[in-house]
Design a protein around this motif. Structure first.
Motif, short mmCIF file in Angstrom:
data_model
loop_
_atom_site.label_atom_id
_atom_site.label_comp_id
_atom_site.label_asym_id
_atom_site.label_seq_id
_atom_site.Cartn_x
_atom_site.Cartn_y
_atom_site.Cartn_z
N THR A 173 0.80 -1.22 0.00
CA THR A 173 0.00 0.00 0.00
C THR A 173 0.83 1.27 0.00
O THR A 173 0.56 2.21 -0.75
CB THR A 173 -0.92 0.02 1.23
OG1 THR A 173 -1.40 -1.30 1.50
CG2 THR A 173 -2.11 0.94 1.00
N ASN A 174 1.86 1.31 0.83
CA ASN A 174 2.63 2.55 1.00
C ASN A 174 3.75 2.70 -0.02
O ASN A 174 4.39 3.76 -0.08
CB ASN A 174 3.23 2.62 2.40
CG ASN A 174 4.31 1.58 2.62
OD1 ASN A 174 4.12 0.41 2.29
ND2 ASN A 174 5.43 1.99 3.18
N LEU A 175 3.99 1.68 -0.82
CA LEU A 175 5.09 1.75 -1.78
C LEU A 175 4.54 1.73 -3.21
O LEU A 175 4.23 2.78 -3.76
CB LEU A 175 6.08 0.61 -1.53
CG LEU A 175 6.78 0.65 -0.17
CD1 LEU A 175 7.59 -0.62 0.07
CD2 LEU A 175 7.66 1.88 -0.05
N CYS A 176 4.42 0.57 -3.81
CA CYS A 176 4.04 0.51 -5.22
C CYS A 176 2.62 1.00 -5.47
O CYS A 176 2.39 1.73 -6.44
CB CYS A 176 4.23 -0.91 -5.75
SG CYS A 176 5.95 -1.44 -5.68
N LEU A 177 1.68 0.63 -4.60
CA LEU A 177 0.31 1.11 -4.82
C LEU A 177 0.24 2.63 -4.73
O LEU A 177 -0.32 3.29 -5.61
CB LEU A 177 -0.66 0.46 -3.83
CG LEU A 177 -2.14 0.78 -4.06
CD1 LEU A 177 -3.01 -0.39 -3.61
CD2 LEU A 177 -2.59 2.03 -3.32
N GLU A 178 0.81 3.20 -3.67
CA GLU A 178 0.76 4.66 -3.53
C GLU A 178 1.54 5.35 -4.63
O GLU A 178 1.09 6.38 -5.16
CB GLU A 178 1.29 5.08 -2.16
CG GLU A 178 1.15 6.58 -1.93
CD GLU A 178 1.52 7.02 -0.52
OE1 GLU A 178 1.90 8.19 -0.37
OE2 GLU A 178 1.40 6.21 0.43
N SER A 179 2.70 4.83 -5.00
CA SER A 179 3.50 5.45 -6.06
C SER A 179 2.78 5.40 -7.40
O SER A 179 2.80 6.37 -8.17
CB SER A 179 4.86 4.76 -6.17
OG SER A 179 5.63 4.99 -5.01
N HIS A 180 2.13 4.27 -7.71
CA HIS A 180 1.33 4.19 -8.93
C HIS A 180 0.19 5.19 -8.90
O HIS A 180 -0.10 5.87 -9.90
CB HIS A 180 0.77 2.77 -9.10
CG HIS A 180 1.72 1.79 -9.70
ND1 HIS A 180 2.91 1.43 -9.12
CD2 HIS A 180 1.64 1.08 -10.86
CE1 HIS A 180 3.52 0.54 -9.87
NE2 HIS A 180 2.78 0.31 -10.94
N THR A 181 -0.46 5.28 -7.74
CA THR A 181 -1.59 6.21 -7.61
C THR A 181 -1.15 7.64 -7.87
O THR A 181 -1.81 8.38 -8.63
CB THR A 181 -2.18 6.10 -6.19
OG1 THR A 181 -2.71 4.78 -6.00
CG2 THR A 181 -3.30 7.12 -5.98
N ARG A 182 -0.05 8.05 -7.28
CA ARG A 182 0.42 9.42 -7.44
C ARG A 182 0.77 9.71 -8.91
O ARG A 182 0.43 10.77 -9.44
CB ARG A 182 1.63 9.68 -6.55
CG ARG A 182 1.28 9.74 -5.06
CD ARG A 182 2.53 9.97 -4.21
NE ARG A 182 2.21 10.04 -2.80
CZ ARG A 182 1.80 11.14 -2.16
NH1 ARG A 182 1.66 12.28 -2.83
NH2 ARG A 182 1.55 11.11 -0.86
N GLN A 183 1.44 8.77 -9.56
CA GLN A 183 1.82 8.99 -10.95
C GLN A 183 0.60 9.07 -11.86
O GLN A 183 0.51 9.95 -12.73
CB GLN A 183 2.76 7.88 -11.43
CG GLN A 183 3.24 8.03 -12.86
CD GLN A 183 4.06 9.27 -13.10
OE1 GLN A 183 4.70 9.78 -12.17
NE2 GLN A 183 4.09 9.76 -14.33
N LEU A 184 -0.36 8.18 -11.67
CA LEU A 184 -1.55 8.19 -12.52
C LEU A 184 -2.38 9.45 -12.31
O LEU A 184 -2.94 10.01 -13.26
CB LEU A 184 -2.39 6.93 -12.26
CG LEU A 184 -1.73 5.61 -12.70
CD1 LEU A 184 -2.59 4.42 -12.28
CD2 LEU A 184 -1.46 5.58 -14.20
N LEU A 185 -2.43 9.93 -11.07
CA LEU A 185 -3.11 11.20 -10.81
C LEU A 185 -2.45 12.35 -11.56
O LEU A 185 -3.11 13.19 -12.17
CB LEU A 185 -3.10 11.49 -9.31
CG LEU A 185 -4.08 10.70 -8.44
CD1 LEU A 185 -3.73 10.87 -6.97
CD2 LEU A 185 -5.51 11.13 -8.70
#
Length: 238
Positions: A173-185
């Motif tokens: 959650t705090n690494l790949c998921l959050e990083s993907h989320t930030r980039q896609l946003l």
């Protein structure tokens, strides 16, 4: 998911932080990061540090439910995996968890074109998910190299499929998921998260899932549970 972690959601609401909401429609896809053995199987190299979070969230069961619901409703699922190859051992520096992953040979494969030893390895996908992976709604993307999708083809694939909205799930959650989320946003996608179809490291004095949930509540359109996602599909315009 433990009630004190959902207190983050409650606190944000009480603080007056908007919850824009997220409507599932025909332009919506699901992105799942790292649904792999090294995170989710009891002999995986990261299991000792994520197991408490995974068990509290029923992560494996919820991820399986997300795969199943997506298949039943014709929703595309883009899988963003994590692989390391022998050439990556030449990297001259890295952050704390990069060092951890490399030292444990996490997600290690023999080579880009070499599938020897892949099946049932830490880099392979969890057995519980394999029944869904060869379905027509699954798109397996190129691997990301650290946490975000900047060096993969995820955004290209999403745009080629005319996706505008993304539901995030997966590890961690705090690494790949959050990083993907930030980039896609940043790239203009509307993003929400199915939070309990995820999990992350939990150690004494260090609850990274709770920390990530705070950030994700601040930056995404909505935080779903898997059950809420299932309910939302009843009203979805697919």
């Amino acid at each position: 998911m433990k009630s004190n972690e959902w207190e983050v959601i409650k606190a944000a609401k009480e603080a007056g932080i908007p919850d824009p909401g997220f409507e599932i429609d025909k332009n919506t896809a699901i992105v799942i990061t790292d649904p792999q053995n090294d995170f989710l199987r009891s002999d995986g190299v990261a299991w000792p540090i994520v197991k408490e979070s995974v068990k509290e969230n029923n992560t494996i069961e919820n991820m399986s439910q997300v795969f199943k619901l997506a298949q039943e409703n014709g929703i595309k699922v883009f899988i963003s995996p994590h692989y390391f190859f022998p050439t990556d051992k030449g990297w001259k520096f890295g952050g704390a968890l990069e060092k951890f992953m490399h030292s444990k040979e996490m997600y290690m494969r023999k080579g880009r074109l070499n599938m020897e030893g892949f099946e049932n390895s830490g880099a392979d996908f969890l057995d519980e998910f394999k029944q869904y992976l060869e379905k027509d709604n699954i798109i397996l993307c190129n691997p990301h190299k650290i946490y975000g999708p900047q060096n993969s083809d995820l955004s290209l694939q999403l745009r080629k499929y005319k996706v505008q909205k993304v539901l995030m799930a997966g590890m961690s959650t705090n690494l790949c998921l959050e990083s993907h989320t930030r980039q896609l946003l940043e790239e203009g996608f509307e993003v929400a998260v199915i939070a309990d179809a995820s999990g992350s490291a939990k150690l004494p004095g260090l609850d990274t899932f709770k920390g990530a949930l705070m950030n994700l509540r601040m930056i995404t359109s909505h935080i779903f549970t898997t059950e809420e996602f299932k309910e939302a599909l009843n009203e979805a315009k697919l």
